[in-house]
Write a protein that holds these residues in place. Structure first.
Motif, mmCIF file in Angstrom:
data_model
loop_
_atom_site.group_PDB
_atom_site.id
_atom_site.type_symbol
_atom_site.label_atom_id
_atom_site.label_comp_id
_atom_site.label_asym_id
_atom_site.label_seq_id
_atom_site.Cartn_x
_atom_site.Cartn_y
_atom_site.Cartn_z
ATOM 1 N N THR A 235 0.857 -1.183 0.000
ATOM 2 C CA THR A 235 0.000 0.000 0.000
ATOM 3 C C THR A 235 0.895 1.235 0.000
ATOM 4 O O THR A 235 2.078 1.173 0.376
ATOM 5 N N ILE A 236 0.337 2.349 -0.395
ATOM 6 C CA ILE A 236 1.095 3.598 -0.372
ATOM 7 C C ILE A 236 1.507 3.932 1.059
ATOM 8 O O ILE A 236 2.634 4.356 1.308
ATOM 9 N N ARG A 237 0.624 3.694 2.012
ATOM 10 C CA ARG A 237 0.943 3.962 3.418
ATOM 11 C C ARG A 237 2.136 3.114 3.870
ATOM 12 O O ARG A 237 3.051 3.611 4.523
ATOM 13 N N ASP A 238 2.141 1.833 3.532
ATOM 14 C CA ASP A 238 3.260 0.966 3.918
ATOM 15 C C ASP A 238 4.559 1.402 3.240
ATOM 16 O O ASP A 238 5.634 1.345 3.844
ATOM 17 N N LEU A 239 4.460 1.835 1.976
ATOM 18 C CA LEU A 239 5.641 2.346 1.279
ATOM 19 C C LEU A 239 6.181 3.583 1.984
ATOM 20 O O LEU A 239 7.390 3.716 2.163
ATOM 21 N N ALA A 240 5.286 4.484 2.357
ATOM 22 C CA ALA A 240 5.698 5.713 3.035
ATOM 23 C C ALA A 240 6.478 5.393 4.299
ATOM 24 O O ALA A 240 7.543 5.973 4.553
ATOM 25 N N ALA B 127 8.037 2.549 5.015
ATOM 26 C CA ALA B 127 9.267 1.828 4.677
ATOM 27 C C ALA B 127 10.375 2.758 4.197
ATOM 28 O O ALA B 127 11.555 2.523 4.497
ATOM 29 N N ILE B 128 10.006 3.800 3.455
ATOM 30 C CA ILE B 128 11.043 4.692 2.914
ATOM 31 C C ILE B 128 11.219 5.970 3.729
ATOM 32 O O ILE B 128 12.089 6.786 3.426
ATOM 33 N N GLY B 129 10.386 6.145 4.763
ATOM 34 C CA GLY B 129 10.564 7.264 5.676
ATOM 35 C C GLY B 129 10.106 8.610 5.152
ATOM 36 O O GLY B 129 10.774 9.618 5.382
ATOM 37 N N VAL B 130 8.969 8.619 4.450
ATOM 38 C CA VAL B 130 8.394 9.873 3.969
ATOM 39 C C VAL B 130 6.926 9.940 4.379
ATOM 40 O O VAL B 130 6.363 8.960 4.864
ATOM 41 N N THR B 131 6.308 11.091 4.158
ATOM 42 C CA THR B 131 4.887 11.219 4.476
ATOM 43 C C THR B 131 4.053 10.447 3.459
ATOM 44 O O THR B 131 4.509 10.156 2.347
ATOM 45 N N HIS B 132 2.824 10.148 3.849
ATOM 46 C CA HIS B 132 1.894 9.483 2.933
ATOM 47 C C HIS B 132 1.709 10.332 1.681
ATOM 48 O O HIS B 132 1.692 9.820 0.559
ATOM 49 N N SER C 121 2.519 9.185 -2.067
ATOM 50 C CA SER C 121 1.435 9.180 -3.049
ATOM 51 C C SER C 121 1.822 9.968 -4.298
ATOM 52 O O SER C 121 1.583 9.519 -5.427
ATOM 53 N N GLN C 122 2.439 11.134 -4.114
ATOM 54 C CA GLN C 122 2.875 11.939 -5.259
ATOM 55 C C GLN C 122 3.952 11.227 -6.063
ATOM 56 O O GLN C 122 3.922 11.226 -7.296
ATOM 57 N N THR C 123 4.896 10.602 -5.374
ATOM 58 C CA THR C 123 5.961 9.874 -6.062
ATOM 59 C C THR C 123 5.387 8.696 -6.836
ATOM 60 O O THR C 123 5.734 8.483 -8.001
ATOM 61 N N VAL C 124 4.491 7.948 -6.226
ATOM 62 C CA VAL C 124 3.872 6.796 -6.889
ATOM 63 C C VAL C 124 3.081 7.251 -8.116
ATOM 64 O O VAL C 124 3.137 6.609 -9.175
ATOM 65 N N ASP D 8 -9.782 -2.397 0.912
ATOM 66 C CA ASP D 8 -10.545 -1.214 1.309
ATOM 67 C C ASP D 8 -10.630 -0.305 0.085
ATOM 68 O O ASP D 8 -9.643 -0.109 -0.615
ATOM 69 N N ALA D 9 -11.771 0.266 -0.184
ATOM 70 C CA ALA D 9 -11.961 1.108 -1.367
ATOM 71 C C ALA D 9 -11.010 2.305 -1.390
ATOM 72 O O ALA D 9 -10.670 2.806 -2.457
ATOM 73 N N ARG D 10 -10.569 2.754 -0.223
ATOM 74 C CA ARG D 10 -9.653 3.898 -0.164
ATOM 75 C C ARG D 10 -8.209 3.488 -0.382
ATOM 76 O O ARG D 10 -7.342 4.326 -0.584
ATOM 77 N N GLN D 11 -7.934 2.213 -0.341
ATOM 78 C CA GLN D 11 -6.576 1.705 -0.389
ATOM 79 C C GLN D 11 -6.183 1.339 -1.822
ATOM 80 O O GLN D 11 -6.983 0.766 -2.565
ATOM 81 N N ARG D 12 -4.945 1.672 -2.184
ATOM 82 C CA ARG D 12 -4.409 1.261 -3.480
ATOM 83 C C ARG D 12 -3.126 0.472 -3.246
ATOM 84 O O ARG D 12 -2.306 0.852 -2.410
ATOM 85 N N ILE D 13 -2.982 -0.600 -3.998
ATOM 86 C CA ILE D 13 -1.802 -1.453 -3.889
ATOM 87 C C ILE D 13 -0.876 -1.123 -5.058
ATOM 88 O O ILE D 13 -1.299 -1.089 -6.214
ATOM 89 N N VAL D 14 0.390 -0.890 -4.737
ATOM 90 C CA VAL D 14 1.390 -0.503 -5.733
ATOM 91 C C VAL D 14 2.187 -1.740 -6.131
ATOM 92 O O VAL D 14 2.694 -2.465 -5.273
ATOM 93 N N HIS D 15 2.282 -1.961 -7.446
ATOM 94 C CA HIS D 15 3.035 -3.079 -8.017
ATOM 95 C C HIS D 15 4.098 -2.533 -8.958
ATOM 96 O O HIS D 15 3.842 -1.556 -9.669
ATOM 97 N N LEU D 16 5.246 -3.190 -9.005
ATOM 98 C CA LEU D 16 6.246 -2.838 -10.010
ATOM 99 C C LEU D 16 5.785 -3.316 -11.381
ATOM 100 O O LEU D 16 5.159 -4.373 -11.497
#
Length: 157
Positions: free
Chosen positions: A49-54, A56-61, A65-68, A84-92
Protein backbone atom coordinates in the motif's frame (compact mmCIF):
# COMPACT_ATOMS: atom_id res chain seq x y z
CA UNK A 1 20.20 29.93 10.97
CA UNK A 2 18.60 32.60 8.80
CA UNK A 3 16.84 31.01 5.86
CA UNK A 4 17.56 27.50 7.13
CA UNK A 5 14.74 26.02 5.05
CA UNK A 6 16.04 27.71 1.89
CA UNK A 7 19.57 26.44 2.49
CA UNK A 8 18.33 22.90 3.16
CA UNK A 9 16.21 22.96 -0.02
CA UNK A 10 19.23 24.20 -1.98
CA UNK A 11 21.38 21.39 -0.56
CA UNK A 12 18.73 18.84 -1.52
CA UNK A 13 18.48 20.34 -5.01
CA UNK A 14 22.25 20.00 -5.42
CA UNK A 15 22.25 16.40 -4.23
CA UNK A 16 19.15 15.24 -6.12
CA UNK A 17 20.07 17.21 -9.22
CA UNK A 18 23.38 15.44 -9.58
CA UNK A 19 21.84 12.01 -8.97
CA UNK A 20 19.24 12.82 -11.64
CA UNK A 21 22.10 13.74 -13.98
CA UNK A 22 23.62 10.29 -13.38
CA UNK A 23 20.33 8.68 -14.46
CA UNK A 24 20.29 10.91 -17.55
CA UNK A 25 23.90 9.90 -18.29
CA UNK A 26 22.71 6.27 -18.09
CA UNK A 27 20.02 6.99 -20.69
CA UNK A 28 17.19 7.22 -18.14
CA UNK A 29 16.27 10.92 -18.04
CA UNK A 30 12.75 10.19 -16.73
CA UNK A 31 13.99 8.41 -13.59
CA UNK A 32 14.06 10.58 -10.47
CA UNK A 33 16.21 9.92 -7.40
CA UNK A 34 13.12 9.60 -5.20
CA UNK A 35 11.93 6.64 -7.31
CA UNK A 36 14.81 4.37 -6.29
CA UNK A 37 13.70 3.72 -2.67
CA UNK A 38 10.17 2.88 -3.89
CA UNK A 39 11.45 0.50 -6.57
CA UNK A 40 13.87 -1.17 -4.17
CA UNK A 41 11.22 -1.52 -1.46
CA UNK A 42 8.67 -3.04 -3.84
CA UNK A 43 11.30 -5.40 -5.27
CA UNK A 44 12.21 -6.54 -1.75
CA UNK A 45 8.74 -6.62 -0.12
CA UNK A 46 6.43 -7.14 -3.06
CA UNK A 47 3.25 -5.15 -3.72
CA UNK A 48 2.49 -2.66 -0.96
CA UNK A 49 0.00 0.00 0.00
CA UNK A 50 1.10 3.60 -0.37
CA UNK A 51 0.94 3.96 3.42
CA UNK A 52 3.26 0.97 3.92
CA UNK A 53 5.64 2.35 1.28
CA UNK A 54 5.70 5.71 3.03
CA UNK A 55 6.65 4.06 6.32
CA UNK A 56 9.27 1.83 4.68
CA UNK A 57 11.04 4.69 2.91
CA UNK A 58 10.56 7.26 5.68
CA UNK A 59 8.39 9.87 3.97
CA UNK A 60 4.89 11.22 4.48
CA UNK A 61 1.89 9.48 2.93
CA UNK A 62 1.39 12.53 0.73
CA UNK A 63 4.99 12.44 -0.54
CA UNK A 64 4.75 8.71 -1.26
CA UNK A 65 1.43 9.18 -3.05
CA UNK A 66 2.88 11.94 -5.26
CA UNK A 67 5.96 9.87 -6.06
CA UNK A 68 3.87 6.80 -6.89
CA UNK A 69 1.61 8.87 -9.16
CA UNK A 70 4.62 10.16 -11.07
CA UNK A 71 6.08 6.66 -11.26
CA UNK A 72 2.79 5.37 -12.68
CA UNK A 73 3.01 8.02 -15.43
CA UNK A 74 6.52 6.71 -16.20
CA UNK A 75 5.26 3.09 -16.36
CA UNK A 76 7.33 2.04 -13.36
CA UNK A 77 4.42 1.04 -11.13
CA UNK A 78 0.77 0.16 -11.54
CA UNK A 79 -1.95 0.68 -8.98
CA UNK A 80 -4.67 -1.80 -8.14
CA UNK A 81 -7.54 -1.45 -5.69
CA UNK A 82 -6.97 -2.89 -2.23
CA UNK A 83 -9.38 -4.64 0.10
CA UNK A 84 -10.54 -1.21 1.31
CA UNK A 85 -11.96 1.11 -1.37
CA UNK A 86 -9.65 3.90 -0.16
CA UNK A 87 -6.58 1.71 -0.39
CA UNK A 88 -4.41 1.26 -3.48
CA UNK A 89 -1.80 -1.45 -3.89
CA UNK A 90 1.39 -0.50 -5.73
CA UNK A 91 3.04 -3.08 -8.02
CA UNK A 92 6.25 -2.84 -10.01
CA UNK A 93 5.85 -2.99 -13.77
CA UNK A 94 7.98 -5.07 -16.12
CA UNK A 95 9.80 -1.87 -17.09
CA UNK A 96 10.81 -1.25 -13.46
CA UNK A 97 11.95 -4.85 -13.08
CA UNK A 98 14.17 -4.47 -16.17
CA UNK A 99 15.68 -1.29 -14.67
CA UNK A 100 16.47 -2.91 -11.30
CA UNK A 101 20.14 -3.72 -12.11
CA UNK A 102 20.76 -0.11 -13.15
CA UNK A 103 18.93 1.29 -10.13
CA UNK A 104 20.81 -1.03 -7.77
CA UNK A 105 24.17 -0.08 -9.33
CA UNK A 106 23.33 3.63 -9.11
CA UNK A 107 22.25 3.26 -5.47
CA UNK A 108 25.49 1.47 -4.56
CA UNK A 109 27.51 4.20 -6.27
CA UNK A 110 25.46 6.91 -4.54
CA UNK A 111 25.95 5.30 -1.12
CA UNK A 112 29.71 5.13 -1.70
CA UNK A 113 29.79 8.75 -2.90
CA UNK A 114 27.69 9.88 0.09
CA UNK A 115 30.06 8.13 2.49
CA UNK A 116 33.03 9.85 0.84
CA UNK A 117 31.16 13.18 1.00
CA UNK A 118 30.44 12.64 4.72
CA UNK A 119 34.15 11.93 5.29
CA UNK A 120 35.08 15.32 3.78
CA UNK A 121 32.93 17.22 6.24
CA UNK A 122 33.96 18.16 9.78
CA UNK A 123 30.74 16.53 11.01
CA UNK A 124 29.02 13.82 8.91
CA UNK A 125 25.93 15.27 7.26
CA UNK A 126 24.12 11.92 7.53
CA UNK A 127 24.57 11.93 11.31
CA UNK A 128 23.55 15.57 11.60
CA UNK A 129 20.38 14.93 9.58
CA UNK A 130 19.46 11.95 11.78
CA UNK A 131 20.07 13.99 14.93
CA UNK A 132 18.01 16.91 13.55
CA UNK A 133 15.11 14.59 12.72
CA UNK A 134 15.25 13.06 16.20
CA UNK A 135 15.29 16.52 17.83
CA UNK A 136 12.26 17.61 15.79
CA UNK A 137 10.42 14.40 16.65
CA UNK A 138 11.06 15.13 20.33
CA UNK A 139 9.98 18.77 19.99
CA UNK A 140 8.44 19.83 16.64
CA UNK A 141 9.36 23.15 15.05
CA UNK A 142 5.76 24.33 15.50
CA UNK A 143 6.19 24.02 19.26
CA UNK A 144 9.59 25.72 19.15
CA UNK A 145 8.24 28.67 17.15
CA UNK A 146 5.21 28.93 19.38
CA UNK A 147 7.43 29.12 22.45
CA UNK A 148 9.32 32.07 20.94
CA UNK A 149 6.11 33.84 19.96
CA UNK A 150 4.55 33.37 23.41
CA UNK A 151 7.68 33.74 25.56
CA UNK A 152 9.68 36.13 23.39
CA UNK A 153 13.05 35.50 21.72
CA UNK A 154 14.86 35.01 25.02
CA UNK A 155 12.33 32.36 26.07
CA UNK A 156 11.29 34.39 29.15
CA UNK A 157 8.00 36.01 28.08
Amino acid sequence: MTFLGSRLRHLLELLDGDVARVYADLGLPDIRPRFAPVVRTLARQGPSTIRDLAVAIGVTHSAASQTVAEMARQDLVRLEPGADARQRIVHLTDRAARLMPTIEAEMAATVAAAEAFDAELPYPLSRLVEEAIAALERRPMHERIGAVVVEGPSGRG
